[in-house]
Write a protein that holds these residues in place. Structure first.
Motif, PDB file in Angstrom:
ATOM      1  N   GLU A   1       0.830  -1.196   0.000  1.00  0.00           N
ATOM      2  CA  GLU A   1       0.000   0.000   0.000  1.00  0.00           C
ATOM      3  C   GLU A   1       0.867   1.250   0.000  1.00  0.00           C
ATOM      4  O   GLU A   1       2.045   1.198   0.328  1.00  0.00           O
ATOM      5  CB  GLU A   1      -0.886   0.020   1.250  1.00  0.00           C
ATOM      6  N   TRP A   2       0.252   2.350  -0.343  1.00  0.00           N
ATOM      7  CA  TRP A   2       0.939   3.637  -0.262  1.00  0.00           C
ATOM      8  C   TRP A   2      -0.053   4.712   0.157  1.00  0.00           C
ATOM      9  O   TRP A   2      -1.259   4.535   0.057  1.00  0.00           O
ATOM     10  CB  TRP A   2       1.599   4.000  -1.592  1.00  0.00           C
ATOM     11  N   ARG A   3       0.477   5.805   0.665  1.00  0.00           N
ATOM     12  CA  ARG A   3      -0.336   6.966   1.036  1.00  0.00           C
ATOM     13  C   ARG A   3       0.531   8.213   0.918  1.00  0.00           C
ATOM     14  O   ARG A   3       1.762   8.137   0.925  1.00  0.00           O
ATOM     15  CB  ARG A   3      -0.884   6.829   2.454  1.00  0.00           C
ATOM     16  N   GLU A   4      -0.121   9.355   0.779  1.00  0.00           N
ATOM     17  CA  GLU A   4       0.601  10.621   0.707  1.00  0.00           C
ATOM     18  C   GLU A   4       1.065  11.040   2.101  1.00  0.00           C
ATOM     19  O   GLU A   4       0.363  10.816   3.085  1.00  0.00           O
ATOM     20  CB  GLU A   4      -0.283  11.746   0.139  1.00  0.00           C
ATOM     21  N   THR A   5       2.234  11.656   2.178  1.00  0.00           N
ATOM     22  CA  THR A   5       2.727  12.261   3.408  1.00  0.00           C
ATOM     23  C   THR A   5       2.630  13.778   3.211  1.00  0.00           C
ATOM     24  O   THR A   5       3.050  14.289   2.174  1.00  0.00           O
ATOM     25  CB  THR A   5       4.190  11.874   3.676  1.00  0.00           C
ATOM     26  N   TYR A   6       2.061  14.458   4.200  1.00  0.00           N
ATOM     27  CA  TYR A   6       1.863  15.905   4.110  1.00  0.00           C
ATOM     28  C   TYR A   6       2.529  16.637   5.270  1.00  0.00           C
ATOM     29  O   TYR A   6       2.623  16.127   6.375  1.00  0.00           O
ATOM     30  CB  TYR A   6       0.368  16.257   4.150  1.00  0.00           C
ATOM     31  N   HIS A   7       2.951  17.851   4.983  1.00  0.00           N
ATOM     32  CA  HIS A   7       3.386  18.828   5.971  1.00  0.00           C
ATOM     33  C   HIS A   7       2.126  19.669   6.209  1.00  0.00           C
ATOM     34  O   HIS A   7       1.649  20.337   5.293  1.00  0.00           O
ATOM     35  CB  HIS A   7       4.520  19.660   5.350  1.00  0.00           C
ATOM     36  N   THR A   8       1.535  19.596   7.402  1.00  0.00           N
ATOM     37  CA  THR A   8       0.259  20.258   7.670  1.00  0.00           C
ATOM     38  C   THR A   8       0.441  21.436   8.621  1.00  0.00           C
ATOM     39  O   THR A   8       1.078  21.304   9.666  1.00  0.00           O
ATOM     40  CB  THR A   8      -0.754  19.255   8.255  1.00  0.00           C
ATOM     41  N   ASP A   9      -0.119  22.579   8.219  1.00  0.00           N
ATOM     42  CA  ASP A   9      -0.083  23.794   9.036  1.00  0.00           C
ATOM     43  C   ASP A   9      -1.502  24.188   9.422  1.00  0.00           C
ATOM     44  O   ASP A   9      -2.417  24.119   8.594  1.00  0.00           O
ATOM     45  CB  ASP A   9       0.519  24.970   8.245  1.00  0.00           C
ATOM     46  N   LYS A  10      -1.691  24.605  10.678  1.00  0.00           N
ATOM     47  CA  LYS A  10      -2.973  25.147  11.128  1.00  0.00           C
ATOM     48  C   LYS A  10      -2.894  26.665  10.994  1.00  0.00           C
ATOM     49  O   LYS A  10      -2.024  27.305  11.572  1.00  0.00           O
ATOM     50  CB  LYS A  10      -3.249  24.767  12.581  1.00  0.00           C
ATOM     51  N   VAL A  11      -3.811  27.232  10.216  1.00  0.00           N
ATOM     52  CA  VAL A  11      -3.823  28.664   9.952  1.00  0.00           C
ATOM     53  C   VAL A  11      -5.018  29.286  10.672  1.00  0.00           C
ATOM     54  O   VAL A  11      -6.158  28.880  10.459  1.00  0.00           O
ATOM     55  CB  VAL A  11      -3.927  28.942   8.429  1.00  0.00           C
ATOM     56  N   THR A  12      -4.744  30.263  11.543  1.00  0.00           N
ATOM     57  CA  THR A  12      -5.800  30.972  12.259  1.00  0.00           C
ATOM     58  C   THR A  12      -6.143  32.237  11.474  1.00  0.00           C
ATOM     59  O   THR A  12      -5.269  33.016  11.135  1.00  0.00           O
ATOM     60  CB  THR A  12      -5.351  31.357  13.680  1.00  0.00           C
ATOM     61  N   GLU A  13      -7.450  32.402  11.215  1.00  0.00           N
ATOM     62  CA  GLU A  13      -7.936  33.578  10.506  1.00  0.00           C
ATOM     63  C   GLU A  13      -8.929  34.286  11.415  1.00  0.00           C
ATOM     64  O   GLU A  13      -9.728  33.636  12.082  1.00  0.00           O
ATOM     65  CB  GLU A  13      -8.660  33.171   9.223  1.00  0.00           C
ATOM     66  N   LYS A  14      -8.869  35.618  11.441  1.00  0.00           N
ATOM     67  CA  LYS A  14      -9.803  36.383  12.276  1.00  0.00           C
ATOM     68  C   LYS A  14     -10.502  37.439  11.435  1.00  0.00           C
ATOM     69  O   LYS A  14      -9.921  38.001  10.514  1.00  0.00           O
ATOM     70  CB  LYS A  14      -9.077  37.027  13.449  1.00  0.00           C
TER      71      LYS A  14
END
Length: 163
Positions: free
Chosen positions: A114-127
């Protein structure tokens, strides 16, 4: 006649008061205020190749040639360009995935690579702020807060699973 004049004066007064509030109206404006610490996340496992039980030693190879993309999830209230500038990479971009991995499966076992994507994930706060139409927005006292998550593709991740 007096009634008509009073009605028209009322209309003028009402129109004037509307115009007075429209001289400096406020409008909602969203802004990225914070990008959280990045973490590694993964896509869903996908079967690349299956194999049957075999008593002799052999190798099973998964070869990829696919397209995947950097994505945004959550609630995006600002432009993709603004999010991209905040995280330091293009928030919506397609990538070609090429690569492969070979595994020597256990004897007399069936399964799949099997394979899957690896991601660099950022949480972005918007106001959201209420800003004057005329003048400079002070970006104080936010009205609402929203969160978006950017998922930058890094590489494929491979694994072997037995039935």
């Amino acid at each position: 006649m007096i009634l008509a004049i009073a009605s028209s004066l009322g209309a003028v007064t009402e129109a004037s008061s509307r115009a007075a509030t429209m001289d400096n109206p406020y409008f909602p404006k969203w802004k990225v205020t914070h990008v959280g610490k990045a973490c590694t996340t993964y896509g869903k496992w996908k079967t690349c190749v299956t194999f049957s039980k075999d008593a002799t030693p052999h190798s099973v190879t998964c070869s990829l040639a696919k397209t995947t993309s950097t994505t945004v999830s959550g609630t995006l209230t600002v432009s993709v360009k603004a999010v991209s500038a905040a995280v330091g990479y293009q928030a919506q971009k397609s990538y070609s995935v090429t690569g492969g991995e070979a595994y020597p499966p256990k004897r007399n076992k069936s399964g799949r690579v099997e394979w899957r994507e690896t991601y660099h994930t950022d949480k972005v706060t918007e106001k959201e702020y209420m800003c004057p139409l005329h003048g400079t927005c002070q970006y104080t006292n936010p009205v609402k807060t929203s969160y978006a998550y950017t998922h930058k593709y890094i590489a494929p991740n491979f694994g072997i699973a037995y039935n």
